[in-house]
Motif scaffolding. Structure first.
Motif, PDB file in Angstrom:
ATOM      1  N   ALA A  88      54.878 106.451  47.603  1.00 52.49           N
ATOM      2  CA  ALA A  88      55.632 105.197  47.493  1.00 52.49           C
ATOM      3  C   ALA A  88      54.730 103.981  47.641  1.00 52.49           C
ATOM      4  O   ALA A  88      54.964 102.943  47.025  1.00 52.49           O
ATOM      5  N   GLY A  89      53.679 104.092  48.439  1.00 51.54           N
ATOM      6  CA  GLY A  89      52.792 102.964  48.658  1.00 51.54           C
ATOM      7  C   GLY A  89      51.825 102.699  47.523  1.00 51.54           C
ATOM      8  O   GLY A  89      51.154 101.665  47.516  1.00 51.54           O
ATOM      9  N   ALA A  90      51.728 103.617  46.566  1.00 54.69           N
ATOM     10  CA  ALA A  90      50.775 103.465  45.470  1.00 54.69           C
ATOM     11  C   ALA A  90      51.446 103.065  44.155  1.00 54.69           C
ATOM     12  O   ALA A  90      50.814 103.077  43.109  1.00 54.69           O
ATOM     13  N   GLU A  91      52.705 102.700  44.210  1.00 53.81           N
ATOM     14  CA  GLU A  91      53.416 102.288  43.005  1.00 53.81           C
ATOM     15  C   GLU A  91      53.410 100.767  42.888  1.00 53.81           C
ATOM     16  O   GLU A  91      53.659 100.054  43.855  1.00 53.81           O
ATOM     17  N   LEU A  92      53.132 100.289  41.709  1.00 55.05           N
ATOM     18  CA  LEU A  92      53.010  98.848  41.491  1.00 55.05           C
ATOM     19  C   LEU A  92      54.361  98.156  41.594  1.00 55.05           C
ATOM     20  O   LEU A  92      55.374  98.650  41.088  1.00 55.05           O
ATOM     21  N   ILE A  93      54.349  96.986  42.249  1.00 48.90           N
ATOM     22  CA  ILE A  93      55.544  96.151  42.371  1.00 48.90           C
ATOM     23  C   ILE A  93      55.132  94.695  42.140  1.00 48.90           C
ATOM     24  O   ILE A  93      53.948  94.360  42.215  1.00 48.90           O
ATOM     25  N   PRO A  94      56.084  93.803  41.852  1.00 47.55           N
ATOM     26  CA  PRO A  94      55.732  92.381  41.754  1.00 47.55           C
ATOM     27  C   PRO A  94      55.217  91.859  43.088  1.00 47.55           C
ATOM     28  O   PRO A  94      55.748  92.205  44.148  1.00 47.55           O
ATOM     29  N   GLY A  95      54.147  91.064  43.049  1.00 49.61           N
ATOM     30  CA  GLY A  95      53.633  90.404  44.233  1.00 49.61           C
ATOM     31  C   GLY A  95      54.071  88.947  44.191  1.00 49.61           C
ATOM     32  O   GLY A  95      55.208  88.617  44.512  1.00 49.61           O
ATOM     33  N   LEU A  96      53.160  88.052  43.756  1.00 50.46           N
ATOM     34  CA  LEU A  96      53.541  86.650  43.591  1.00 50.46           C
ATOM     35  C   LEU A  96      54.233  86.417  42.256  1.00 50.46           C
ATOM     36  O   LEU A  96      54.785  85.345  42.028  1.00 50.46           O
ATOM     37  N   ALA A  97      54.206  87.412  41.377  1.00 52.82           N
ATOM     38  CA  ALA A  97      54.944  87.306  40.114  1.00 52.82           C
ATOM     39  C   ALA A  97      56.390  87.729  40.322  1.00 52.82           C
ATOM     40  O   ALA A  97      56.701  88.513  41.226  1.00 52.82           O
ATOM     41  N   GLN A  98      57.271  87.200  39.476  1.00 48.08           N
ATOM     42  CA  GLN A  98      58.683  87.541  39.588  1.00 48.08           C
ATOM     43  C   GLN A  98      58.943  88.998  39.228  1.00 48.08           C
ATOM     44  O   GLN A  98      59.797  89.665  39.814  1.00 48.08           O
ATOM     45  N   ASP A  99      58.198  89.503  38.253  1.00 45.20           N
ATOM     46  CA  ASP A  99      58.383  90.860  37.756  1.00 45.20           C
ATOM     47  C   ASP A  99      57.027  91.448  37.377  1.00 45.20           C
ATOM     48  O   ASP A  99      56.018  90.727  37.303  1.00 45.20           O
ATOM     49  N   LEU A 100      57.012  92.734  37.100  1.00 46.18           N
ATOM     50  CA  LEU A 100      55.823  93.345  36.537  1.00 46.18           C
ATOM     51  C   LEU A 100      55.572  92.729  35.163  1.00 46.18           C
ATOM     52  O   LEU A 100      56.493  92.209  34.526  1.00 46.18           O
ATOM     53  N   PRO A 101      54.331  92.743  34.682  1.00 49.51           N
ATOM     54  CA  PRO A 101      54.034  92.034  33.430  1.00 49.51           C
ATOM     55  C   PRO A 101      54.765  92.600  32.216  1.00 49.51           C
ATOM     56  O   PRO A 101      55.003  93.808  32.116  1.00 49.51           O
ATOM     57  N   LYS A 102      55.099  91.703  31.318  1.00 45.54           N
ATOM     58  CA  LYS A 102      55.626  92.096  30.016  1.00 45.54           C
ATOM     59  C   LYS A 102      54.401  92.277  29.112  1.00 45.54           C
ATOM     60  O   LYS A 102      53.614  91.351  28.918  1.00 45.54           O
ATOM     61  N   ILE A 103      54.251  93.481  28.550  1.00 44.33           N
ATOM     62  CA  ILE A 103      53.057  93.817  27.775  1.00 44.33           C
ATOM     63  C   ILE A 103      53.438  93.955  26.302  1.00 44.33           C
ATOM     64  O   ILE A 103      54.427  94.612  25.964  1.00 44.33           O
ATOM     65  N   SER A 104      52.662  93.328  25.436  1.00 45.26           N
ATOM     66  CA  SER A 104      52.941  93.394  23.996  1.00 45.26           C
ATOM     67  C   SER A 104      52.755  94.813  23.471  1.00 45.26           C
ATOM     68  O   SER A 104      52.097  95.653  24.098  1.00 45.26           O
ATOM     69  N   LYS A 105      53.314  95.092  22.310  1.00 44.29           N
ATOM     70  CA  LYS A 105      53.246  96.430  21.733  1.00 44.29           C
ATOM     71  C   LYS A 105      51.811  96.876  21.466  1.00 44.29           C
ATOM     72  O   LYS A 105      51.485  98.060  21.550  1.00 44.29           O
TER      73      LYS A 105
END
Length: 560
Positions: A88-105
């Protein structure tokens, strides 16, 4: 990551299930143990110790466990990890960002938006443009972390310009909306993990492009640095401006943490036993370990980490510019003897990728090691003959190491082993606070010596950039052996393009790991455990979280 490591700590998905055991204690001695961050009272002050000065307390430059274990609580990046143990501690979560990044195709464009109303510890507002400034400082200061950001469009042009305030064309920010857009020249499947590193944590836009260890810049974290006296101590206090980032990134419990630099591990352990210190970052020394385990098991626990200890050999300098000489050292290194110096805290190994890391092959690490089983004595006669055949018998060699316990002893043992192989080796012990800068400078011309790595994030790239020809730089190089195998460098570049770390992709990283080991560019010899050892004043059961990426979590510490 270096010292302990160059920071290098844990794992993904199936591999992480292994780490749930490993990170929380991986052998029969690790029963019982510290709890997570829940419970425990708040307030009060504690004192802890480190054996050597952190390399830097500036987020653009720091790259040792000594620096990062405290500093991740001062500098929160856009992307973070929850304060939890195991998978559980190694899964990425938003920090100072509102959400995880939106990545282009096409995997080249990352879009993030800052949370609203963020403030630094000095009360000034956090702006989107501060992120670009943080990356500028990393690149401008020739940080050891520069390699992670060279894939951003315009990053190399920015470096070539040589001006702190020049533009990085691949980063666009909007201070009104908080939007941050990052454009990469090529896809990089590890880049979201890169955004979780302290290098990417925003600092105020007027932070100068110079080293700031004596006056660390403000950050956004549960703590702030309020004092820094190199080689003596540094102080962290609760950040009264720390925002509510949710339950996964909670505020700290104790009000003040003073870290003292104490060279003697023996004195540190005795001071933890007596209560003069509340925590020591390094494990207790070998001669005190039996007593600590027997008498203080209620406040001591060991944790297996995603780390590798190895020797570098400078491929650009004699005698290690000869592949046969490097192979000879791999045959002749006595790995069990080195492991004994760590008093049970190092499992002998042969693999560069550590246990639990995607791509790790247990057989390669043990019985399939091309240089012989690392748990057995080396083939010293073969090594001697190869060195004679290469015509370098009697060659003078300087062996670099630092004065942290037991690194100095490991370095001296390595030099002695090189002498048994036929060299005239002399150890050169450097202060731990400047060791990695020293060997990372091309001007030093370090021939060979001690290295280790604790993961920065759970992806094979975080180890392979250490042996990537593209990582070589004149200062702060994380590749002091100047490993530059065209096939391996090309393989790293190709695997970096993979958007996801699937089983198939992990297997390809594993194949690259096998080639690296078989070609003998470095000499891996084991994987490390770390410890949590607290004073009687501390609430060990409720307040001693060991994080799978960042190690001991000081924000979880509390007094009884």
């Amino acid at each position: 990551m270096g010292k302990l490591g160059r920071r290098a700590l844990v794992l993904l998905v199936a591999a992480l299930s292994m780490l749930v055991v490993a990170a929380c204690g991986g052998d029969d001695d690790d029963s019982g143990g510290g709890g997570g961050g829940g419970g425990g009272k708040s307030g009060g002050s504690i004192t802890m110790s480190q054996t050597s000065q952190p390399d830097h307390l500036d987020p653009a430059l720091m790259y040792t466990v000594n620096a990062i274990e405290p500093s991740w609580l001062v500098y929160t990046p856009l992307i973070a990890y929850p304060r939890k143990e195991g998978q559980a501690g190694a899964e990425l979560i938003p920090g100072l960002a509102q959400d995880l990044p939106k990545i282009s195709k096409d995997g080249k464009t990352y879009e993030l938006t800052l949370r609203k109303g963020l403030k630094y510890s000095d009360g000034s507002p956090v702006k989107a443009s501060d992120f670009e400034h943080s990356i500028k400082r990393v690149l401008n200061l020739e940080s050891g972390g520069s390699a992670f950001f060279l894939g951003i469009e315009g990053a190399q042009d920015y470096i070539d310009a040589g001006k702190c305030d020049a533009d990085i064309s691949g980063i666009e920010t909007d201070d009104k909306t908080g939007k941050i857009t990052i454009k990469l020249a090529e896809p990089d499947g590890s880049f979201t993990h890169v955004l979780s590193m302290w290098f990417a944590a925003p600092v105020p836009g007027d932070t100068p492009c110079k080293e700031l260890t004596k006056d660390p810049p403000p950050g956004v974290g549960p703590y702030k640095f309020t004092e820094s006296v190199p080689n003596r101590q540094f102080v962290m206090e609760k950040n009264e401006n720390f925002p509510d980032l949710g339950p996964d990134i909670p505020p700290g419990k104790v009000d003040k943490i003073t870290t003292k630099i104490i060279k003697s591990a023996q004195r540190q352990a005795q001071d933890v036993i007596s209560g003069e210190l509340d925590y020591m970052q390094d494990p207790p020394p070998a001669d005190l370990k039996p007593e600590v385990k027997a008498k203080y098991s209620d406040r001591y626990e060991e944790h297996t980490t995603a780390s590798t200890y190895y020797m570098f050999m400078n491929t650009r300098l004699p005698p290690f510019d000869d592949p046969k000489v490097r192979e000879a050292v791999n045959w002749g290194l006595d790995k069990p003897a080195l492991a004994r110096i760590f008093a049970g805290e190092l499992a002998p190994g042969c693999s560069f990728l550590p246990p639990g890391m995607p791509g790790y092959d247990e057989a390669l690490d043990v019985e399939d090691c091309p240089w012989g089983n690392p748990n057995e004595p080396p083939d010293l006669e073969k090594a001697r003959q190869m060195i004679k055949d290469a015509g370098v018998d009697g060659t003078e060699v300087t062996v670099y190491g630092n004065n942290d316990d037991p690194t100095d002893k490991v370095t001296e043992a390595y030099a002695d082993q090189l002498n048994k192989m036929g060299f005239k080796a002399t150890p050169k012990i450097v202060d731990g606070g400047v060791y990695f800068q020293t060997i990372g400078s091309a001007k030093t011309k370090a021939q060979t010596g001690f290295l280790n790595w604790f993961q920065d994030f759970p992806h094979p790239k975080n180890f392979f950039f250490l042996v990537d020809g593209k990582s070589i730089q004149p200062t702060n190089s994380q590749n002091p052996g100047n490993v530059d195998d065209p096939e391996i460098t090309k393989g790293i570049a190709e695997l970096n393009l993979e958007p996801e770390l699937t089983d198939e992709v992990a297997a390809k990283w594993g194949e690259l790991n096998k080639k690296l080991v078989e070609r003998g560019y470095i000499v891996p010899y084991g994987h490390r455990k770390l410890a949590t050892f607290l004073s009687e004043r501390m609430d060990f059961d409720n307040c001693s979280l060991f994080h799978p990426v960042w190690n001991n979590d000081y924000s979880s510490f509390c007094l009884k």
